[in-house]
Design a protein around this motif. Structure first.
Motif, short mmCIF file in Angstrom:
data_model
loop_
_atom_site.label_atom_id
_atom_site.label_comp_id
_atom_site.label_asym_id
_atom_site.label_seq_id
_atom_site.Cartn_x
_atom_site.Cartn_y
_atom_site.Cartn_z
N UNK A 33 15.26 -41.94 -9.00
CA UNK A 33 13.82 -42.11 -8.84
C UNK A 33 13.15 -42.03 -10.19
N UNK A 34 12.11 -42.82 -10.35
CA UNK A 34 11.32 -42.74 -11.58
C UNK A 34 10.82 -41.32 -11.77
N UNK A 35 10.77 -40.91 -13.01
CA UNK A 35 10.18 -39.62 -13.37
C UNK A 35 10.93 -38.42 -12.84
N UNK A 36 12.16 -38.63 -12.45
CA UNK A 36 12.94 -37.47 -12.06
C UNK A 36 13.61 -36.91 -13.30
N UNK A 37 13.70 -35.59 -13.40
CA UNK A 37 14.42 -35.02 -14.54
C UNK A 37 15.89 -35.42 -14.52
N UNK A 38 16.35 -35.83 -13.35
CA UNK A 38 17.74 -36.23 -13.24
C UNK A 38 17.94 -37.68 -13.69
N UNK B 190 2.16 -44.03 -20.74
CA UNK B 190 3.25 -43.90 -19.78
C UNK B 190 3.49 -45.17 -18.98
N UNK C 231 6.93 -46.91 -19.25
CA UNK C 231 8.07 -46.29 -18.61
C UNK C 231 8.10 -46.60 -17.11
N UNK C 232 6.92 -46.62 -16.52
CA UNK C 232 6.85 -46.84 -15.08
C UNK C 232 7.06 -48.31 -14.73
N UNK D 280 -9.43 -38.53 -21.06
CA UNK D 280 -8.61 -37.51 -21.70
C UNK D 280 -7.23 -38.04 -22.04
N UNK E 162 -4.28 -39.62 -23.83
CA UNK E 162 -3.91 -39.80 -25.22
C UNK E 162 -3.07 -41.05 -25.33
N UNK F 265 11.90 -37.41 -22.73
CA UNK F 265 10.78 -37.26 -21.83
C UNK F 265 11.07 -36.31 -20.68
N UNK F 266 11.57 -35.13 -21.00
CA UNK F 266 11.70 -34.11 -19.98
C UNK F 266 12.92 -34.24 -19.09
N UNK G 170 5.87 -33.87 -28.78
CA UNK G 170 6.10 -32.47 -28.51
C UNK G 170 7.48 -32.13 -28.00
N UNK H 228 6.72 -34.66 -15.18
CA UNK H 228 8.05 -34.69 -15.78
C UNK H 228 7.95 -34.49 -17.29
N UNK I 139 1.23 -30.28 -27.58
CA UNK I 139 1.69 -31.50 -26.89
C UNK I 139 2.38 -31.22 -25.55
#
Lengths: 664, 865
Positions: free
Chosen positions: A360-365, A452, A455-456, A543, A545, A558-559, A594, B48, B195
């Motif tokens: 899945x998109x945006x899964x840490x896995x 983002x 990426x999506x 807001x 960025x 990315x996490x 970051x 995420x 960040x």
């Protein structure tokens, strides 16, 4: 007292430079009891510090950075019959009189050529030089492919130029031996010739006079061909040397830098007519001969184009034929080393993307985006990607948005990143396919930036990121097909860059706005590009960025549970502009996005640099980024990439750190 | 009787609308989160890629829905472990240290998810969470503004805790709050790791394709959605559709038009759209069809009429519809289990009164529950001013199920709807209900507790007439508490308990404020609430005039049947209404002015009318004559009441704890409530059901004035078996007034002032009555006939030829200027030194004398004093 340590690794005692190549590297990274030692063992060992998330779901995620060095894999100058050149030179100069001291000028020039080739192409290429050269030149050898024959490219002029360079080198060393001056800090050493002094007659007659004669001949020859820009450069270089050697009221002298330049021109003269990709320095020299004024005050000229389009045009000219040839050769049954190498890289990219798509998109896995970076101008990786599948892939290209301002003939250029979705179509004819690759549909271009959305929307496509630009592709236009209005890409660009949309429709002859390719050739451009990576703004009053540079997902994790392992293969890291560009890109995730400020553990090494020649400056900088540096040929790691690919393809693909890998 | 839980179930069962209406979504409502896929993807991505995400948006934009429906599932699917905390209530036993408090809330949520965090200290809990889940743990702090608003010290410390989580742990944190509070998180910008924070603004959904999808989401297979229009799937059975394509197009057109206006997109959002769909569904439901274009057109027309757009009107109507559903949910299949109409209507009125205090100037207000109770019950608490606030508050908290430090609520032990007053009174320290006792002085009248003892200030009303204030207050609080349940169940308000002993209530969306107020305004014009008062009205002005002045309120129109209204207490009020075929029994109208009213077939039975005034009223139609032979000389009469509706009887049974289910109830005397037994009163008078005129049976009057009555269509004012003093018929034109079996001291009639043509004949018929001091003012025309009555001192100031006063079979003690007739009866006189038949006079005097508690007269009579 708390001690603040620099982030720079390694700690003392950790070996990070492996001058003896891959085997030494693996021996250092893999525990001794594992046999055979594989790259996958090393990768897992490097990733050991990572936390439970990685251990549960992560996997070493190789991100390749390919430089011009990769082109040497297989069919390039080192794979040609360049080793025949010394013999050819000897043959061409066979009629030249011996030098006053009895030295055979032809042999001297041949030996010089052999040493030059050995230096430029590394030890493997030099093996064929010397005594074997004659045999190598024998007819009856397998027919070299187009561009392999140096009979045509190595002419008498080149041979004499080589002889001149050899004589000058000899003169410099003889003169230095007579007056052992301290070496300068700058490296711009100059030796004064003790002309007219006691004991100098031999130097003057045996070494200087033959050079002056030869210089005169070469200068007059260059003057005859003065309209040729290359000869103009040569003429300038020769005249400079001649002037310094001819005592006209001052002490004759000789600069090392001048000899170095002449040596480079020799090399250029040897190789410029071949149909192989130029090495990076060769390219710079080639372009220097096209730009005016070039920076000729140093041994390696640096092109300095004052027309933003010119560099790209010359790059395109230099690469076009070679690219077509390379593409044509892909149809041959025999796969070259280079073809295999790039096919492997493409397969790794494709497989990484396929793995990512399964989550899945945006899964840490979910693994990071499958991206590979290219710092040269060729299209080898794109061609390999095209041939590997009909599935689309993305090419990320830096561009200049050119905007006409009030003053005539003046443009403002803004660096931006565009993406292009390449849709391989194998039903086209072979040549049409290359053409389609180079000129993708206008609608497939889109604006990349740091947000983002990329990426999506495009996250599951493999990406080829062109850090230095991609002048071989046609730049997208900013107006609609019928030319009546500015297109969506233009509007989006202008919005992000806070540029007002022109009130008038585009003037197709002199459009107020247009895109121009970037060819990253100098530090200034590298800094401009780096600056765009660090420029963060908030569109409107939101807001959000937005960074104007590449989307962080292309080079960060990315996490996710994964950590990228950077493999810089044949990247021209000794060139300050490339080094700077890559280093700034490596800095972005840690400063803007970051990623480094996480306390989460990181792999013990960030990556690996494979180059067959590096210097201390490079090692020092890369050390700050936790890179290991291995002196080796890129192709020697191909087997490791193929093994990694099998891991990616395997359902049980996790390698083990301290266990023999059963995957063959 | 149904319990609160059953009521809630009834509500959900009845709420069949395929659109959710204006309320946040809950987990499981996935299909309804249309048009948010992009936001969901982007938001999951932000979570995420950042360790701290601030989710903010306007009130009602769908933050909670996104969290409840989208995020939790999205994150779970992606391998995260989301932990959503939105209950920031401080309860008994909540840790005092803010960081412990917040952590304890998280631990509580973890336990509810089946994640064992042991009983370790909160900090250890975080360590444990971090060790087990690390960056996979996502802590969602929803409705964070409630912490900001209500618990400032806790908020600051909670932020510190978030910073600590950010700097020391891998746990992801999502803070969700309304946009106007985002600036309060400014401190985070400099405290958290660089960040690592992202701000995600959830914007209103306005794109036409998304709006279409929302509309189509009510249809099977979302027929009519943007995606469905692109497919060639079979068109579903039209009968199964909730909305037709034409209606969608029409509504979409309205939406687009509004969005193009300058302020439309700001004022009209998804909430309004959901409201409009909900309201349209309610409009279409009676037709048994899908929402059709004509329904949309009708609503557009209605909106234009009210100078609104269809979506704003939709929100208002949906709020109204939800409250109607609350009312419908009170009714059970078994009527005996249904809630009584007094509770239902009283609760509705409590909702109306509460609504006014939930918002101001278009913005919702936060109200502490007890503060809100005091505002909504301002009238009652003022009237019962003797009741101390402390016990009243405790009573409220007991009913509403809120614990207090002193008396924690026993979870589940109290059912708001059925908890007995005695239980509440005991918990609150209020006066316990009096036991019914045979020792009651009125026991023989069937009245267990003497009103003047239980309710000496005559404050109670309705089914609680004569009950002590303490008990009435409990019922009033029950209504209010139930009203809060209505508002909560309708998803209009959200209760939170930021600190112990404090429950904050606020509208879920600002937009509800206006909708509720609009609804409340429309409610206020009817008499429903005044008819179900438990606390008597005092000084209220009841202007119940319908837009069509000839129309009757249903409550005041028996329409051929007698509508019986009992135990009302309107004290010193002013009433303007039309009454037809209505019977008021045992009501207290003392001091009340009926002005410009219309009475047609209206009967007052044993009502208190001291100081009452009927001014400029229409009295329409003739009164059926009284049975000629009924004379009661034993005291004030009692009446049997039949035909009282079942709901009122059920209410009487419920509130009074006695069985009022019998078909016949009793009005034994005035000043007391109706009873379920006649007591010792053996002689029950029949009273005639009237179809015309204004009739008063029984009861007491003192200073009753009828001023300028307009007698139309043979209209008649009939006073039967009335006792009291001072009946003034003033400024009267043509009239027909009859007195039957009454004892009145001081009757005066004066003519209307004005031109002669406005004068009319006044016809007075007195039968079987005792009248002391009768005064016919000058200038009257007409007749006054006394039949079988006793007349003490009568003076006719008018010309005898114009106003003819005749006596038949009467005993008269002094009469001046009357007709000289043969059968006038004996002309008696008082001896100067004594009264010959003292007993009869004393009896009559007692009937006529003013008594603070009229039933005392009965006691006097019973005791033979």
């Amino acid at each position: 007292m708390r001690q603040f340590k620099a982030r720079r690794e390694p700690r003392s005692g950790t070996k990070t430079f492996f001058e003896h190549g891959r085997d030494e590297y693996l021996a250092a990274k893999v525990v001794p009891w594992v046999e055979p030692r594989r790259f996958c063992n090393a990768l897992e060992e490097i990733h050991t510090p990572l936390g439970p998330l990685y251990k549960r779901s992560g996997y070493p995620w190789i991100t390749l950075v390919l430089g011009s060095g990769c082109l040497e894999a297989g069919h390039d100058i080192s794979g040609t019959r360049v080793r025949d050149v010394p013999a050819i030179v000897q043959r061409l100069l066979a009629d030249v009189d011996p030098l006053p001291d009895g030295t055979n000028a032809a042999k001297l020039a041949g030996a010089f050529a052999a040493s030059l080739i050995a230096d430029r192409l590394g030890p493997s290429a030099s093996r064929g030089s010397g005594d074997d050269s004659e045999a190598a030149a024998e007819p009856g050898d397998p027919r070299p492919q187009a561009g392999d024959s140096f009979d045509t490219t190595t002419d008498l002029k080149t041979a004499k130029l080589l002889l001149c360079a050899a004589l000058l080198t000899r003169l410099y060393h003889l003169a230095s031996a007579a007056a052992p001056d301290a070496l300068s800090r700058t490296g711009h050493d100059r030796v004064s010739l003790p002309i007219g002094r006691a004991g100098s007659a031999e130097l003057e007659t045996d070494a200087l006079q033959p050079v002056l004669v030869l210089l005169e001949e070469l200068i007059s020859s260059a003057e005859e061909n003065g309209h040729d820009s290359e000869d103009a450069v040569l003429h300038q270089a020769l005249a400079t040397i001649d002037s310094s050697l001819s005592p006209r009221g001052h002490q004759p002298s000789l600069r090392v830098a001048d000899i170095q330049l002449l040596t480079e021109l020799c090399w250029y003269s040897l190789t410029q007519g071949t149909s192989v990709y130029p090495g990076w320095n060769d390219l710079l020299l080639h372009l220097s001969t096209r730009s005016s004024p070039a920076l000729f005050d140093r041994w390696l000229p640096r092109p300095a184009f004052d027309d933003i389009d010119a560099a790209c045009q010359f790059v395109e000219q230099r690469y076009a034929a070679t690219t077509r040839l390379s593409w044509a050769q892909l149809e041959d049954d025999d796969q070259t080393d280079r073809e295999r190498f790039y096919a492997t890289v493409a397969a790794v990219l494709r497989q990484q993307a396929a793995l990512r798509e399964g989550f899945l998109q945006s899964s840490p896995l979910q693994p990071p985006i499958a991206s590979a970076f290219v710092t040269s101008f060729d299209l080898e990786l794109e061609m390999a990607m095209w041939r590997s599948s009909t599935e689309p892939f993305v090419v990320a290209v830096p561009m200049n948005l050119l905007q006409d301002v009030a003053e005539p003939a003046t443009c403002l250029a803004s660096v931006c990143w565009l993406g292009c979705l390449i849709r391989p179509d194998h039903d086209l004819t072979h040549s049409e396919q290359l053409e389609r690759l180079r000129t993708p549909a206008e609608a497939d271009w889109f604006l990349l930036n740091g947000d983002t959305a990329y990426e999506l929307t495009y996250g599951n496509y493999p990406v080829v990121v062109r850090l230095s630009g991609s002048p071989l592709m046609r730049a997208p236009r900013l107006w609609t097909e019928d030319g009546s209005d500015w297109n969506d890409l233009c509007r989006r660009l202008l919005k992000d860059y806070h540029i007002e949309l022109p009130s008038e429709p585009p003037d197709l002859n002199e459009p107020e706005l247009r895109m121009a390719h970037v060819a990253l050739l100098d530090e200034y451009s590298a800094m401009q590009h780096a600056a765009s990576e660090f420029l963060v703004y908030q569109p409107d009053r939101s807001n959000e960025r937005v960074r104007q540079g590449l989307p962080g997902a292309l080079f960060g994790t990315r996490g996710s549970a994964f950590a990228r392992f950077w493999m810089m293969m044949g990247v021209q890291v000794s060139d300050s502009s490339i080094r700077y560009r890559f280093a700034s890109q490596m800095t972005v995730p840690t400063s803007i996005d970051g990623e480094s400020v996480k306390k989460a553990p990181t792999p013990s090494r960030a990556g690996l640099v494979v180059n067959w020649r590096t210097d201390d400056t490079v090692r020092d900088l890369l050390g700050w980024y936790n890179f290991d540096v291995v002196t080796d040929r890129c192709e020697n790691f191909q087997v490791d990439l193929q093994h990694y690919l099998r891991h990616l393809q395997s359902t049980t693909h996790r390698p083990a750190a301290r266990k023999r890998c059963e995957l063959t | 009787m149904i319990t609160l839980e059953q009521w809630k179930k009834n509500f959900l069962d009845k709420d069949t609308c395929p659109w959710r209406g204006p309320k946040p979504m809950e987990p499981g409502d996935d299909d309804l989160l249309v048009g948010r896929q992009d936001d969901r993807d982007r938001f999951a991505h932000e979570v995420l890629t950042h360790q701290l995400v601030i989710l903010h948006g306007e009130s009602g934009v769908g933050k909670s829905s996104l969290l409840n429906v989208g995020l939790v599932r999205d994150l779970t699917e992606r391998g995260f472990q989301p932990i959503v905390c939105r209950n920031w209530a401080r309860e008994a036993g909540s840790p005092d240290r803010p960081e412990d408090f917040v952590a304890a809330k998280v631990a509580s949520e973890l336990r509810s998810l089946g994640i064992n965090v042991g009983d370790a200290a909160p900090q250890s809990m975080v360590e444990q969470l971090n060790a087990n889940y690390g960056e996979l743990a996502v802590l969602v702090l929803d409705q964070f503004e409630e912490l900001i608003r209500h618990q400032r010290p806790f908020f600051k410390r909670a932020l510190d805790w978030v910073v600590e989580l950010n700097s020391r742990y891998d746990i992801h944190v999502v803070i969700s709050l309304r946009s106007e509070y985002v600036h309060r998180l400014k401190a985070l910008n400099v405290q958290i790791r660089p960040f690592s924070m992202s701000t995600f603004e959830l914007e209103a959904l306005t794109a036409a394709e998304h709006i279409r999808d929302v509309m189509a989401s009510g249809n099977p297979g979302h027929f009519g959605s943007t995606a469905s229009l692109r497919t060639e799937d079979a068109i579903p059975d039209p009968a199964a559709l909730a909305i037709t394509l034409e209606a969608i197009e029409l509504l979409l057109g309205e939406w687009n038009t509004i969005q193009e206006t300058e302020f439309g997109s700001a004022d009209v959002g998804l909430l309004h759209l959901q409201g409009a769909l909900y309201a349209l569904y309610a409009r279409a439901k009676p037709d048994g069809t899908a929402i059709r274009a004509e329904h949309v057109r009708q609503m557009i027309a209605a909106a234009v009429e009210r100078n609104r757009d269809i979506f704003s009107l939709g929100l208002i109507e949906s709020v109204s519809r939800k409250l109607d559903l609350c009312e419908e949910a009170c009714l059970d299949e078994d009527p005996a289990s249904s809630l009584d109409e007094f509770l239902i209507a009283g609760t509705r009125e409590a909702v109306r009164r509460t609504a006014a205090h939930l918002s101001s100037g278009g913005f919702k207000l936060d109200r502490e529950a007890w503060d809100l109770a005091q505002l909504a019950l301002q009238r009652e608490l003022r009237i019962f001013s003797e009741i101390e606030k402390g016990p009243a508050e405790r009573a409220f908290r007991t009913i509403y199920g809120l614990g207090t430090t002193a008396a924690p609520a026993a979870a589940g032990a109290v059912d708001l709807l059925s908890v007995p007053r005695a239980v509440v009174a005991a918990a609150a320290g209020l006066r316990a209900p009096a036991e019914a006792s045979q020792a009651s002085p009125l026991a023989e009248l069937g009245i267990a507790v003497s009103p003047w003892e239980a309710d000496p200030q005559s404050l109670s009303a309705g089914p609680m007439f004569g009950y002590p204030p303490d008990e009435v207050v409990i019922e009033e609080l029950r209504r209010f508490a139930f009203a809060l349940e209505w508002l909560t169940t309708s998803s209009l308000i959200r209760p939170t308990s930021p600190v112990v002993d404090c429950t904050m209530l606020s509208l879920i969306h600002d937009g509800f404020g206006e909708a509720l107020e609009d609804w409340a305004d429309s409610e206020h014009t009817g008499p429903a609430a005044a008819l179900v008062l438990l606390t008597g009205a005092q000084g209220d002005v009841f202007e119940w005039v319908r837009e069509d002045a000839d129309e009757y309120w249903p409550q005041f129109d028996g329409a051929g049947q007698d509508r019986i209204i009992v135990n009302l207490r309107w004290y010193n009020c002013r009433v303007h209404a039309r009454f037809r075929h209505v019977v008021f029994a045992n009501c207290d109208f003392r001091g009340t002015q009926f002005v410009n009213c219309s009475f047609e077939g209206v009967v007052f039975v044993n009502c208190l009318l001291d100081g009452a005034m009927f001014g400029d009223c229409d009295i329409i139609g003739p009164v059926v004559s009284a049975p000629a032979k009924v004379y009661d000389k034993e005291g004030l009469p009692s009446f049997a009441l039949t035909g009282l509706d079942a709901s009122t009887r059920a209410a009487l049974s419920h509130y009074r704890g006695e069985d009022f289910s019998g078909a016949t109830l009793y009005s034994v005397t005035s000043g007391v409530p109706v009873t379920n037994r006649p007591g010792t009163r053996s002689k029950l008078l029949d009273w005639a059901s009237q179809r015309g005129g204004l009739t008063m049976y029984g009861g007491r009057l003192s200073s009753l004035m009828v001023r300028s009555g307009h007698f139309r269509g043979g209209g008649e004012l009939a006073l039967r078996h009335i006792a009291g003093s001072s009946l003034d018929i003033t400024e009267q034109g043509a009239a027909l007034i009859s007195l039957f079996g009454s004892s009145i001291r001081g009757l005066s009639i004066s003519r209307r002032v004005g031109p002669e043509e406005e004068q009319g004949e006044i016809k007075l018929i007195v039968q079987g009555s005792v009248l002391a001091n009768t005064w016919f003012d000058e200038g009257l025309t007409g007749t006054a006939r006394f039949d079988n009555s006793v007349v003490w001192q009568l003076m006719n100031v008018s010309e005898r030829s114009s106003y003819r006063v005749t006596l038949e079979n009467c005993t008269r003690y002094g009469a001046v200027n009357i007709e000289d007739t043969e059968n006038a009866g004996p002309k008696a006189d008082f001896a100067e030194h004594g009264i010959a038949d003292r007993g009869e006079i004393v009896h009559q005097a007692r009937l006529m004398a003013y008594r603070r508690e009229p039933a005392m007269v009965e006691l006097d009579e019973t005791r033979g004093q």
